[in-house]
Scaffold this motif. Structure first.
Motif, PDB file in Angstrom:
ATOM      1  N   GLU A 102       7.838 -26.360 -50.659  1.00 32.30           N
ATOM      2  CA  GLU A 102       6.420 -26.798 -50.823  1.00 32.30           C
ATOM      3  C   GLU A 102       5.593 -26.439 -49.420  1.00 32.30           C
ATOM      4  OE1 GLU A 102       4.303 -28.344 -52.897  1.00 32.30           O
ATOM      5  OE2 GLU A 102       5.476 -29.697 -54.367  1.00 32.30           O
ATOM      6  N   TYR A 157      -0.045 -30.504 -45.257  1.00 33.20           N
ATOM      7  CA  TYR A 157      -0.271 -31.870 -44.967  1.00 33.20           C
ATOM      8  C   TYR A 157       0.363 -32.426 -43.746  1.00 33.20           C
ATOM      9  CZ  TYR A 157      -2.481 -32.355 -49.561  1.00 33.20           C
ATOM     10  OH  TYR A 157      -3.203 -32.131 -50.620  1.00 33.20           O
ATOM     11  N   PHE A 158       1.443 -31.864 -43.526  1.00 34.19           N
ATOM     12  CA  PHE A 158       2.158 -32.264 -42.280  1.00 34.19           C
ATOM     13  C   PHE A 158       1.403 -32.047 -41.043  1.00 34.19           C
ATOM     14  CE2 PHE A 158       5.354 -31.275 -38.831  1.00 34.19           C
ATOM     15  CZ  PHE A 158       5.733 -32.548 -38.697  1.00 34.19           C
ATOM     16  N   ILE A 180      11.522 -27.654 -48.157  1.00 32.15           N
ATOM     17  CA  ILE A 180      11.356 -28.559 -49.430  1.00 32.15           C
ATOM     18  C   ILE A 180      11.014 -27.647 -50.306  1.00 32.15           C
ATOM     19  CG2 ILE A 180      10.714 -30.757 -49.990  1.00 32.15           C
ATOM     20  CD1 ILE A 180      10.392 -31.547 -47.348  1.00 32.15           C
ATOM     21  N   LEU A 237       3.209 -36.229 -52.873  1.00 31.62           N
ATOM     22  CA  LEU A 237       3.887 -35.033 -53.152  1.00 31.62           C
ATOM     23  C   LEU A 237       5.458 -35.207 -53.291  1.00 31.62           C
ATOM     24  CD1 LEU A 237       2.624 -32.104 -51.174  1.00 31.62           C
ATOM     25  CD2 LEU A 237       2.339 -32.131 -53.473  1.00 31.62           C
ATOM     26  N   MET A 247       1.650 -36.257 -48.032  1.00 30.55           N
ATOM     27  CA  MET A 247       2.881 -35.875 -48.163  1.00 30.55           C
ATOM     28  C   MET A 247       3.682 -36.794 -49.054  1.00 30.55           C
ATOM     29  SD  MET A 247       3.874 -34.697 -44.213  1.00 30.55           S
ATOM     30  CE  MET A 247       3.639 -36.315 -43.270  1.00 30.55           C
ATOM     31  N   GLN A 259       2.432 -26.717 -49.386  1.00 33.71           N
ATOM     32  CA  GLN A 259       1.233 -27.500 -49.453  1.00 33.71           C
ATOM     33  C   GLN A 259       1.601 -28.885 -48.437  1.00 33.71           C
ATOM     34  OE1 GLN A 259      -1.495 -27.238 -50.907  1.00 33.71           O
ATOM     35  NE2 GLN A 259      -2.328 -29.242 -49.906  1.00 33.71           N
ATOM     36  N   LEU A 260       3.160 -29.112 -48.445  1.00 32.80           N
ATOM     37  CA  LEU A 260       3.573 -30.196 -47.758  1.00 32.80           C
ATOM     38  C   LEU A 260       3.498 -30.062 -46.143  1.00 32.80           C
ATOM     39  CD1 LEU A 260       5.300 -33.028 -48.163  1.00 32.80           C
ATOM     40  CD2 LEU A 260       7.130 -31.414 -47.690  1.00 32.80           C
TER      41      LEU A 260
END
Lengths: 536, 376, 347
Positions: free
Chosen positions: B326, B332-333, B324, C145, C142, B328-329
């Motif tokens: 990101e 978080y995932f 994607i 975002l 998530m 950061q994603l």
């Protein structure tokens, strides 16, 4: 069989009171090595209390101990805990299994008595870090199983085994104790199939040949006659008969168990139930209530009658109302006033116009932490929509405290409930008054048919007759059909028109209440498979 | 009574369901690895590092599970004790393996005391051990902060100024553990196929595994398993139930303290006020990913769990970035997955427990149906 | 003596200790040049900010679902409502109303699913609730975002996508309740009338609900589920309803908090929000299965009083800010105390 010498166990004038309630009076008998003594009696006859005394259970000390004397091998003993009894060679196999499902048979047999070997670690840190000697463990367990004369794989986890094998494991556990001299078997065959029971009885014989004295408690009188040397019959806490088993018949023993000095003054009302139409019919009902399983029960209740359901504990009589109401998983067909009631949802049962006073007062019957007025009014409010003020076209249903209070006060007066006020918490009342609250709750529902389960359990004699009178009055005044379930046969005979006896989850027979006690006693102990349908 | 008849489909489903968490993670990793673009050599190295770093901590969880007390969220107590030990050796300047050993020695009585306290409290909250041990972790964290942030340097002498906050007391947010950094990992380290293996650390972990296996066979281990299955049966057999439960928590806390020291010697810096808070959650998640449940866990679950969980941890940020755009994603995932896996494991455990309860009813219905059939 | 003992028994030791502690802080405050009026004013504001989130504990406690450690789920519904209201460019008081309206369907949906889940795990609700809260926060991290928000006040300036960690409510619903009928007593004592009235209104609805037929049923389910079932109550439905109510209260609770605090905190913001609310209601005298509106008011006041007073007083007293540590110890100690008491009131 003639016994000589000092008896291994001798009871002399054992008496016991629970809170002023005399449950055992001057019980005396003796037991010799190698003897099998059958102990029989109705529920509440005092068998369990006697065994609790023998086994040194804490509940006895906590309630003030017992009177009389108990001698083991000629020595007076007074056990402070069950561990003392075990150390003295007394073993007890309880009705409920005390087994760990994930442990193997061998591990269960030697639970907390595992043979262990010392290692340098345990020298330092204490013997709980000893390694367990698996080999000796298995061989010891197998020796114990061998004594029973059965073959069980000692490495199988207990959880996956059939009930019979679990029972054998329990007995083997007692046998694995080297000092075992007296073995108490409490209803050992209750959960077994016929073949399993036969094997067990053979094993019991074998043990007695090896010199172990056995107290055999059973409701299956045929087994008692077959296997025991002596039969002791307890009734109302007294030994009424103590005779050699040879030559006794089941009928005789059954009569001794239930026979009371018949109270001639009691009047049976003439109620012609055959004329009244059936109001409730139950067909092929099964109920999965732990310890009270019901299998394939069919029953018709006539309008206006009081039907009693009796039977020994654990036979399934309690399962019938609990299943019909939907408190426990059930299947089959229940038809009330021509409408079939879908099972497994109490709302259907209540909506149809029936009510149930549960035997489990504290668990099911009451909101212990709430006030009496809540307890009395709650069910009627939720099911019948009583004691509510309606606003906004009934969108808002507001609790009407005033009418709740009034109702509570009405029933407190009518049933003579002793309490400080209707705001008192239910848990603060005595057993008898709690029972009356449960009845008031059911009466407030204005049911057309009322199930009452064990209404007098755990309450004193004065309160008992009041509760029974209240039920009878309620039946006569408002014409409500009542189905009353009780373990006390005399109580059923006192107020019911007919009594059904449940044995092994099935109806063993239904008789008018004025039949002699013996007839009911026979139905209670009828061998389950050979039960003859007696209907009147 | 007969066996409950199940169709083959039901049987396969139940096997799949029993292993659903590890299967799910294997799928995640299988998808994530190509997406992340990491080489197998790199991933292999990372997994070896993380097995060495985390296994000790996770193994510490096994003992209370054995005693039926569920997942020990209170293992953070041990982690705090281990950290206190490390702060002291950093202050006294004791380096290398002796430093580590001294830290362990210091941590032991603290862990034992905290474990005893935790065990006592858990005995008062039977049936809700997990949520209680979780709150105990928070509560003791408050006490830990009181001691480390206010007590150290004022009441408890700390002489090394590099450790103390500029205000004169309290330990800094990060403590450099350079004196023991990777001392165990580098001891006897060897390289195989370009992957360096911290042999000494793995030997310590192996020794711990043997300890656990041996412990299960002792009288105490047997008692714990008995208590774990049924408190009342164990009590009736004369086993001291409460005491046994306390011992299991004490043992777990002490091991967690050692585990934290092993963990931090690999990391090399101590995050004074954060390291311990995260570690309980990650260890528990890893154990559950390995297929353990609230009442059953084995050493196999530990290693499978560490490998799968950390594989996911390593690949998800880059996989997220490549997928994607990101990173950061992905971060978080992996946080989501850590919490999610604990949630799912707890829910599945409860659901399964209740389904077993309905078994008797299904058997009865089946018997009745058989009877009716036989009559016809 | 007996009277005193009875009083202590009925009020409970923990509450007395905490109450005395707070009282001593107020007494000590003037000696250390701490302005009592400001402190009281702060306490009242914090009371208004947090009251509804504490009230969100009540329905679930009543229905026997235990302490709502899953409060973050409700907060997320509130965050969705708030951000959507801003995204759709509602301003002023209308934005607050719209935030509540937009949050409601999410709260109902989340609460419904959460309730269904809790019905499957009866007896272990609290542990699972905690992790449902955590997982949902992590999941929403998530989503913040990824969701296609594009209001320039909310998204990261440089990337143009993804919401910021904190979003100001200024120009939207900042202080819409606080400033309603706000008045001052003297220089420093400010009373946020609107916020308190709003709390009172919702608390009244809650009180009223507990007096209806359904509310009575809910209390009975929590008091003895088997009794309730034997009285024809559908336990699962009642519990689900209570969870939906708790979730919704959590959602509007966070909106009230934001309108006073001034910022929407996204991402890990809601993570630890359940613990203060849980301990507040326990401090107020609730237990794991009994709670009343009075517990909410007393508890929130005591808890927020301590949170406000300890930093200022302690700081001036020993020149050390130990308030965080005290807060952690007091709040978690209170929860532990409640958990170790079987199902009785926390006395």
């Amino acid at each position: 069989m003639a016994h000589t010498g000092v008896p291994i166990l001798e009871l002399r004038d054992i008496s016991k009171e629970y809170f002023g309630n005399k449950v055992l009076t001057d019980v005396s008998f003796s037991l010799h090595s190698g003897e099998i003594l059958g102990l029989v009696g109705e529920n509440g006859a005092g068998k369990s209390t006697l065994m609790n005394i023998l086994f040194g259970m804490e509940v006895i000390q906590q309630t003030g101990g017992y009177a009389g004397e108990m001698l083991v091998a000629g020595q007076t003993v007074r056990y402070q805990s069950s561990f003392d009894a075990i150390a003295d060679g007394i073993g007890m196999v309880h009705q409920e299994f005390s087994l760990l499902p994930d442990f193997s048979v061998a591990e269960n047999i030697l639970l907390n008595r595992e043979p262990h070997t010392r290692s340098f670690v345990s020298e330092v840190f204490g013997d709980r870090l000893d390694s367990i000697d698996r080999k000796t463990l298995v061989s010891k367990a197998e020796t114990a199983i061998g004594k029973l004369g059965v073959s069980i794989d000692s490495s199988t986890p207990v959880g996956t085994m059939p009930v019979g094998h679990k029972q054998f494991t329990e007995i083997a556990r007692e046998l694995s104790k080297d000092s075992i001299r007296i073995l108490v078997l409490d209803e050992p065959t209750a959960v077994l199939t016929e073949q399993e029971a036969a094997i067990l009885l053979k094993a019991v014989k074998k043990l007695s040949d090896e010199g172990i004295a056995i107290i055999f408690i059973s409701h299956r009188l045929q087994e008692v006659v077959d296997v025991c040397d002596t039969v002791v019959v307890l009734r109302d806490g007294k030994v009424v008969h103590n005779e050699p088993a040879a030559g006794l018949t089941i009928e005789q023993i059954a009569r001794w168990m239930v026979g009371r000095d018949v109270d001639q003054s009691r009047t049976h009302r003439a109620f012609d139930y055959a004329q009244a139409p059936p109001v409730l019919t139950i067909e092929n009902l099964w109920v999965d209530m732990p310890g009270e399983t019901v299998r394939d029960v069919s029953l018709a209740v006539h309008k206006g009658e009081i039907l009693g359901i009796g039977g020994l504990a654990g036979q399934g009589k309690l399962g019938i109302p609990n299943g019909a109401m939907g408190l426990f998983p059930a299947g089959g067909k229940v038809v009330f006033e021509g409408e079939e009631i879908a099972l497994n949802n109490p709302k259907n049962f209540l909506d149809a116009g029936m009510a149930f006073v549960s035997e489990d007062r504290r668990g099911v019957g009451l909101l212990l932490d709430e006030s009496l007025d809540w307890n009395i009014s709650f069910a009627a409010m939720q099911v019948r929509g009583k004691y509510l003020k309606r606003y906004l076209n009934g969108m808002l249903q507001w609790r009407d405290e005033k009418s709740i209070q009034e109702t509570a006060r009405h029933y407190i007066d009518a049933l003579q409930i002793k309490c400080t006020s209707s705001k008192q918490k239910a848990k603060e009342l005595s057993g008898g008054n709690q029972q009356k609250i449960c009845c008031a709750k059911a009466f407030a529902l204005e049911p057309r048919l009322l199930f009452v389960s064990e209404p007098t359990r755990g309450i004193d004699i004065g309160a008992k007759s009041l509760v029974l009178q209240a039920l009878r009055d309620y039946n006569e005044k408002s014409g409500t059909t009542i189905v009353m379930i009780s373990s006390e046969l005399e109580e059923l005979r006192a107020i019911c028109d007919r009594i059904a006896i449940v044995t092994d989850g099935r109806i063993a027979g239904i008789l008018p209440a004025n039949h002699p006690s013996e007839d009911f006693g026979l139905l209670m102990v009828a061998s389950p498979k050979g039960a003859t349908e007696v209907t009147a | 009574m007969s066996e409950l008849r199940e169709t083959r489909k039901e049987k396969i489903l139940s096997i799949l369901e029993k292993n659903s968490v590890p299967i799910l993670f294997t799928v995640f990793c299988a998808l994530g690895i190509p997406l992340s673009g990491y080489s197998y050599g790199y991933l292999g190295q990372e997994i070896v590092v993380r097995i060495a770093r985390n296994s000790f901590l996770i193994i510490a969880l096994l003992v209370p599970i054995m005693a039926g007390m569920g997942l020990n969220f209170g293992m953070t107590l041990g982690a705090m004790a281990g950290q206190i030990g490390l702060i002291f050796i950093a202050d006294w300047g004791i380096v290398g393996i002796p430093g580590m050993i001294l830290a362990m020695i210091i941590s032991t009585p603290i862990s034992a005391f905290l474990g005893w306290l935790c065990g006592k409290i858990l005995n008062m909250a039977k049936g809700r051990e997990m949520v209680t041990s979780y709150i105990i972790g928070f509560f003791i964290n408050g006490v830990y902060q009181l001691i480390v942030l206010y007590g150290m340097g004022s009441v408890i002498p700390i002489k090394n100024p590099a450790l103390v906050l500029p205000r004169g007391y309290g330990i800094r947010n990060t403590v450099n553990l350079i004196s023991i950094r990777k001392v165990l990992d580098n001891l006897l380290a060897i390289k195989i196929f370009g992957i360096s293996i911290p042999v000494a650390t793995l030997l310590v972990i192996a020794a711990l595994c043997f300890f656990i296996i041996w412990f299960r066979k002792t009288k105490l281990g047997q008692d714990m398993r008995a208590v774990g299955q049924d408190l009342e049966v164990a009590r009736a057999a004369g086993i001291k139930v409460e005491h046994t439960r306390i011992v299991s928590v004490v043992l777990s806390t002490i091991l967690a303290g050692y585990g934290m020291i092993v963990y931090l010697q690999n990391i090399g810096t101590l995050n004074t006020y954060n390291s311990h808070m995260q570690i309980g959650m990650f260890s528990i998640a890893a154990l559950l990913v390995g297929g353990a449940t609230v009442n059953r866990a084995s050493i196999g679950n530990v290693f499978l769990g560490v490998s799968l969980f950390h594989l996911m941890f390593i690949v998800s940020p880059t996989a997220g970035k490549n997928l994607i755009g990101e990173a950061q994603l992905g971060e978080y995932f992996r946080v989501f997955v850590s919490y999610g896996v604990i949630t799912i494991a707890l829910v599945l455990y409860e659901v399964r427990k209740r389904r077993d309860l309905t078994r008797a009813g299904r058997l009865l219905a089946q018997d009745q149906a058989d009877e009716v059939e036989a009559k016809q | 003596m007996i009277k005193i003992r009875q009083f202590i028994h009925s009020f409970g030791w923990p509450r007395i200790i905490i109450g005395l502690f707070l009282l001593s802080l107020f007494i000590l405050a003037p000696f250390f040049n701490v302005n009592v009026a400001t402190s009281i004013s702060d306490t009242i504001v914090r009371f208004g900010q947090n009251g509804l989130m504490v009230l969100a504990m009540v329905p679930m406690i009543h229905s026997g679902c235990g302490l709502n450690f899953g409060l973050p789920l409700g907060i997320i519904a509130g965050l969705l409502g708030g951000t959507l209201a801003i995204e759709f460019n509602f301003v002023g008081p209308v934005s607050f109303l719209m935030a509540i309206l937009l949050a409601t369907p999410f709260a109902v949906l989340f609460g419904w699913g959460y309730g269904k889940l809790l019905n499957k795990v009866k007896g272990s609700e609290m542990m699972i609730a905690t992790y449902v809260g955590f997982s949902s926060v992590a999941f929403m991290c998530m989503m913040w975002l990824l969701l296609p928000y594009d209001s320039p006040t909310m998204v990261w300036g440089y990337a143009g996508t993804g919401l910021r960690t904190t979003i100001s409510t200024e120009g939207f619903y900042l202080h819409v309740l606080t400033n309603f009928l706000k008045f001052r007593l003297g220089e420093t004592l400010m009373v946020p009338t609107g916020m308190l009235l709003f709390f009172a209104l919702i608390a009244f609805f809650m009180w009223a609900f507990l007096h209806t037929k359904r509310g009575t049923a809910m209390t009975a389910v929590g008091s003895n589920p088997v009794f309730a079932r034997a009285s024809g109550i559908d336990i699962d439905k009642t519990r689900t309803l209570s969870v939906i109510m708790s979730t919704w209260l959590g959602a509007i609770g966070i909106l009230v908090y934001q309108q006073s605090f001034g910022f929407i905190q996204l991402y890990m913001g809601p993570f630890y929000m359940a613990l203060p609310a849980v301990s507040a209601i326990l401090i107020g005298g609730a237990s794991v299965n009994k709670a009343s509106i009075v517990n909410v008011i007393v508890g929130t006041f005591l808890f927020q009083g301590i949170v406000t007073m300890t930093p200022s007083v302690m700081n001036s007293m020993i020149h050390t800010d130990m308030s965080e540590v005290i807060r952690i110890v007091v709040s978690n100690g209170m929860i532990l105390y409640a958990l170790t008491r079987k199902s009785e009131a926390t006395r």
